[in-house]
Motif scaffolding. Sequence first.
Motif, PDB file in Angstrom:
ATOM      1  N   ALA C  84       0.834  -1.204   0.000  1.00 36.32           N
ATOM      2  CA  ALA C  84       0.000   0.000   0.000  1.00 36.32           C
ATOM      3  C   ALA C  84       0.871   1.257   0.000  1.00 36.32           C
ATOM      4  O   ALA C  84       0.560   2.226  -0.684  1.00 36.32           O
ATOM      5  N   ILE C  85       1.924   1.231   0.758  1.00 35.06           N
ATOM      6  CA  ILE C  85       2.812   2.397   0.796  1.00 35.06           C
ATOM      7  C   ILE C  85       3.430   2.624  -0.590  1.00 35.06           C
ATOM      8  O   ILE C  85       3.461   3.746  -1.102  1.00 35.06           O
ATOM      9  N   ARG C  86       3.882   1.531  -1.194  1.00 32.98           N
ATOM     10  CA  ARG C  86       4.480   1.646  -2.536  1.00 32.98           C
ATOM     11  C   ARG C  86       3.470   2.214  -3.513  1.00 32.98           C
ATOM     12  O   ARG C  86       3.760   3.105  -4.298  1.00 32.98           O
ATOM     13  N   ASN C  87       2.254   1.655  -3.439  1.00 34.37           N
ATOM     14  CA  ASN C  87       1.217   2.125  -4.360  1.00 34.37           C
ATOM     15  C   ASN C  87       0.912   3.590  -4.143  1.00 34.37           C
ATOM     16  O   ASN C  87       0.638   4.319  -5.092  1.00 34.37           O
ATOM     17  N   GLY C 241      -3.605  12.979  -2.445  1.00 38.22           N
ATOM     18  CA  GLY C 241      -3.776  12.117  -3.613  1.00 38.22           C
ATOM     19  C   GLY C 241      -4.407  10.785  -3.263  1.00 38.22           C
ATOM     20  O   GLY C 241      -5.291  10.295  -3.948  1.00 38.22           O
ATOM     21  N   ALA C 242      -3.958  10.213  -2.147  1.00 36.01           N
ATOM     22  CA  ALA C 242      -4.494   8.915  -1.750  1.00 36.01           C
ATOM     23  C   ALA C 242      -5.977   9.013  -1.431  1.00 36.01           C
ATOM     24  O   ALA C 242      -6.754   8.112  -1.722  1.00 36.01           O
ATOM     25  N   GLN C 243      -6.386  10.115  -0.840  1.00 38.14           N
ATOM     26  CA  GLN C 243      -7.809  10.248  -0.492  1.00 38.14           C
ATOM     27  C   GLN C 243      -8.674  10.492  -1.708  1.00 38.14           C
ATOM     28  O   GLN C 243      -9.794  10.030  -1.787  1.00 38.14           O
ATOM     29  N   TRP C 244      -8.152  11.273  -2.661  1.00 36.41           N
ATOM     30  CA  TRP C 244      -8.964  11.623  -3.821  1.00 36.41           C
ATOM     31  C   TRP C 244      -9.362  10.407  -4.634  1.00 36.41           C
ATOM     32  O   TRP C 244     -10.411  10.380  -5.245  1.00 36.41           O
ATOM     33  N   PHE C 246     -10.078   7.585  -3.493  1.00 36.41           N
ATOM     34  CA  PHE C 246     -10.836   6.640  -2.684  1.00 36.41           C
ATOM     35  C   PHE C 246     -12.132   6.186  -3.343  1.00 36.41           C
ATOM     36  O   PHE C 246     -12.413   4.998  -3.421  1.00 36.41           O
ATOM     37  N   ALA C 247     -12.931   7.135  -3.824  1.00 36.54           N
ATOM     38  CA  ALA C 247     -14.236   6.762  -4.381  1.00 36.54           C
ATOM     39  C   ALA C 247     -14.065   5.779  -5.528  1.00 36.54           C
ATOM     40  O   ALA C 247     -14.817   4.809  -5.649  1.00 36.54           O
ATOM     41  N   TYR C 248     -13.040   6.012  -6.356  1.00 40.83           N
ATOM     42  CA  TYR C 248     -12.851   5.139  -7.501  1.00 40.83           C
ATOM     43  C   TYR C 248     -12.390   3.755  -7.076  1.00 40.83           C
ATOM     44  O   TYR C 248     -12.870   2.750  -7.574  1.00 40.83           O
ATOM     45  N   ASN C 263      -4.066   1.840  -1.724  1.00 40.35           N
ATOM     46  CA  ASN C 263      -3.076   2.780  -1.201  1.00 40.35           C
ATOM     47  C   ASN C 263      -3.258   2.854   0.309  1.00 40.35           C
ATOM     48  O   ASN C 263      -4.146   2.224   0.867  1.00 40.35           O
ATOM     49  N   ILE C 264      -2.421   3.622   0.947  1.00 42.72           N
ATOM     50  CA  ILE C 264      -2.404   3.594   2.406  1.00 42.72           C
ATOM     51  C   ILE C 264      -3.752   4.032   2.983  1.00 42.72           C
ATOM     52  O   ILE C 264      -4.233   3.471   3.970  1.00 42.72           O
ATOM     53  N   PHE C 265      -4.395   4.979   2.322  1.00 40.48           N
ATOM     54  CA  PHE C 265      -5.671   5.428   2.844  1.00 40.48           C
ATOM     55  C   PHE C 265      -6.712   4.326   2.717  1.00 40.48           C
ATOM     56  O   PHE C 265      -7.486   4.082   3.633  1.00 40.48           O
TER      57      PHE C 265
END
Lengths: 289, 431, 311
Positions: C84-87, C241-244, C246-248, C263-265
């Motif tokens: 997840a961190i890498r992603n 970026g990680a949060q944006w 999320f929906a997708y 991703n981490i989020f």
Amino acid sequence: MTTDAFAFPAVARMPRRPAAILRINSVACHTVMVLLSLFCLFPVYWMIVTSLRPANQIFDTTLWPTSVSLGNYVHAMQAIPIGGMLANTFIVAALVTVAQLFTGLLAAYAFARWRFRGDRLVYTLVALTWLVPFQVVMIPNYLLVAHLGILDSISALIVPHLAAALGVLMLAQAMRSFPAEVIEAARMDGAGNWRILWEVIVPSLRGSIASLAILIFISTWNEYFWPLLLSRSPENSVIQIGIQMFMSAEGNAWGPLMAAATLASLPILAIYVLLQRQVVQSFMKSGIR
Amino acid sequence: MIPKSLAVAAILAGSTLSAQSQTIPASVDQPVTISYYNYNLASAGNGADATRRMIADFEAAYPNIKVEAVGANSFDLTSRVQADVAARRTPDVVQMVFSDLAYGVDNLGIVALEDIVPAQELAAHFDGMSPKGLQLGVLNGKTYGLAYTFSTPVLFYNADLFRAAGLDPDQPPQTWAEVKTAAMAIQENTEAAGIAAGIFGPSAGDWLFQGVLRSNDGHVLSEDRKALTFAEPAAVEAVAMLKALADSGAYTNLDMTAAMEGMAAGSIGMYLQTSALQGFLVKGAEGNFELRATTMPRFGDKPQRPNNSGSALVIMSKDPLKQRAAWELMKFMTSKEAYTVITSEIGYLPLRTDIVDDPQYLGEWVARHPLVQPNLAQLEMLEPWVAFPGPNYRQISKIMMEGAEMAVFGGMDPARAMQAAQDTAQTMMPN
Amino acid sequence: MTSIPLDVPRVSPVIRRRRTGWIISPWLYLLPTLATLLLWVYWPLLEALRLSFFQWNMVPDAPKTFVGLDNYLSIFALPKFWQAIRNTGIYIAGLLPLAVAIPLAIAIYTHDLPPRARNIYRAVIFVPMIIAPVVAAAVWRWLLDPGHGLVNEAVTLSGFKPVQFLQNPDYAIWTIIVLTGWKLIGFSTLIFSAANANINPSLIEAARMDGASRWEIIRDIRLPMLRTTILFLVLMTVLLGAQWSFAYIHVLTGGGPLGSTTNIFYLLWDFGFSTLSVGWSSAAAIILFLGFGVMAFVLFRLMDRYSFYDN
């Protein structure tokens, strides 16, 4: 304004580019813009087109519906109280936008106008809240809202959002570039802090305020998780919950879903059209005359 | 008829707890409002309309009881209930998904029916219910929930694609080996994909996976509920079977929506998924292709051992008057009339098997809808959905499914993948 | 309003602002914002910090079991944690061009167009933002479907095999990045347009009269003056970026296939916020806040140092 702008030593003496290259550049740029526009528009176009297809042709792949039908809209409006939901969403989004602009302007003014003890720390604290996604604070907020007794009302959707970091950050930035001399002059004219903010600074920040307003309105309009947690009945919910009602683990009702989504997009489009003119207005219209 | 053992148990429970079961009043004699958390109401469609009608009929029959219906999506429902319990606004009746039932009993305060309802009344209400179905809501010897909207996994198939691939639609595959042959035939001879399944994916949970493992006599949890067992040979063998199916190219890792829509559009040959999707698939198939269904595939001669998906109605009120009102609502929603609506209009199984052949209730509908037969046949083989113990049960389930997915689609060796997952998940078990 | 001639010598703003000790005015102006943020963000965060060391089911009178750092260790020990961190790094790298570079180019380019073309282009670029994220995700999923999606129909018409945009572990993350960027272009263009409009046109006029070409104006005036906004948006992309996306991720892939889009989020949501364990969820919140908080602190410092104010 500064006079440094007039010093352009080397730049001014460079030869101009030949006209032919400029023309090709222009065609290339336009092509790129057109492709980008298609990329941006196509899914939205698809959403609208699908909403106009009759129910048995909903999976068709033709670019235009073979027969235009408003059946999906009728179905959507009968299945969920769209009117009420749109009204609720509009009220919430409008109130939150006004609130965040107001609190944001006040806070930004505090940072831009004064240097005071602890201002760096407070600024950082405010900015850091921007990192906190809503899911993190959702449950404690829910408990607080229940405690305050506003659980079953629209206020619960508004109160936690009365202030937000993005507005403060953007407006503080815009205010920092505001010429200090004008403020000095107004102060010497005897204007108090409040008047300086609202009569001197704000009018010249129209562009930033308008773009911020658009962003806040949209983000509140599209907010999903918090209203979901609070929604108890469709009549008191917002439009995002309504749209979601057409999506379920047992299959999406595509036609009404697209119809409801199209209806939900129209108010935002209207707000954008209204406010975007303010965004691109030139800086020199106010402030310095 | 309910087995004697259950009747006896109910009576015994009733007599030992006679003090408690007398605390709820015999009827609702004052006005009372109860909240009913339901996930069918959260989606616009047949389910919501039928549920609203049933609630209206209930309120008409019981003028003293007002039902405040709260619609919440099935994925968020338990979180909502937890948040409301934390806010001291405990719901009264909840349509709780089976995977969260154990958590609800241990933590959120779901009330056992034997504790509040007089034994005779309980026995009378249970009369006519499928014994296996009743067992689904029993934990620690008490009935905490009545299966409300639930179904079994069914193998849907596209008869037209079968014919195009040279297969006989009247002899659908019954074992996993036959499924593989059929899927490859479809893959090679038509443009369609061989098979899709609702086993993997975030919204799938682990319910279908458990059924597949158990059909090979594997288990996910030991008898004493202390050790995870999904890395044992029988379970690994089942995972390896799925891996071989995926490696053959006939089974792709489509997400739930893509699989569902693909099947409805006629671009997938077979689809193993909850029978609750029947309505959606039928609508897509109408006028396009012939949709049929059969029972879940077996492993060779071992019988299939499906578990259910879906929800049970539970009572959470603490106030005696509300408990009586809640029980009345539950009785109404699990009556013969209610199950007739649930099966024919919403698309789930009836807990009351006696209405299936009764012309007054489901008799005619079942005759006209042969697709529901495999579902009904499997009702008698149902085993309960196993929930992992402790507060981290959801995480354990996710780790198990991630490990299985790595084995089936990620190229990892099944034994290694499942063992790694089991080791990680075992640390999350209560000690 | 008094009129000020343009050639007033520039006075340093720092000296002008009052440097008294404790003054009350700024605090009064800050009060509404601070009160809201303290009550609705910081108090829950502090609660989360406290609860992250316990195991509790949120039922009011139920016992809270102290587990020390167990919740944190469990999260760090998750098999997908490092992936997840890498992603997350890949998401940020992929989003930067879409969220900063391209919108910057668009804002500058369209600024000089005739008003009608400018407004049309900008409105079109903005359109993705008016669609609800969940609906946009659903429409894209359908368009990208390997079996009956339009995009793959175009691909097969050109003679290639259908692309598994969302099912292939190697492509899925890029698909999500492009979809997230699809929405962000309008957002960033709006912000850049506003900042661009704030640039004093007399500067541009003067340079043009001096014979500077369009590209030189861009390079030497606009870009430096937009530096703050550029840095601001870079910051936003790195931190959010990680949060944006999320929906997708939530609607389209659920973090899969095989964890390639987690991703981490999303990981913290999947194992923390969306579960019923308050301990895990609180630990996830603190990890997210501290992790991004430290990054933000460093980046804000950098931004302050390189910022440019038109004063």
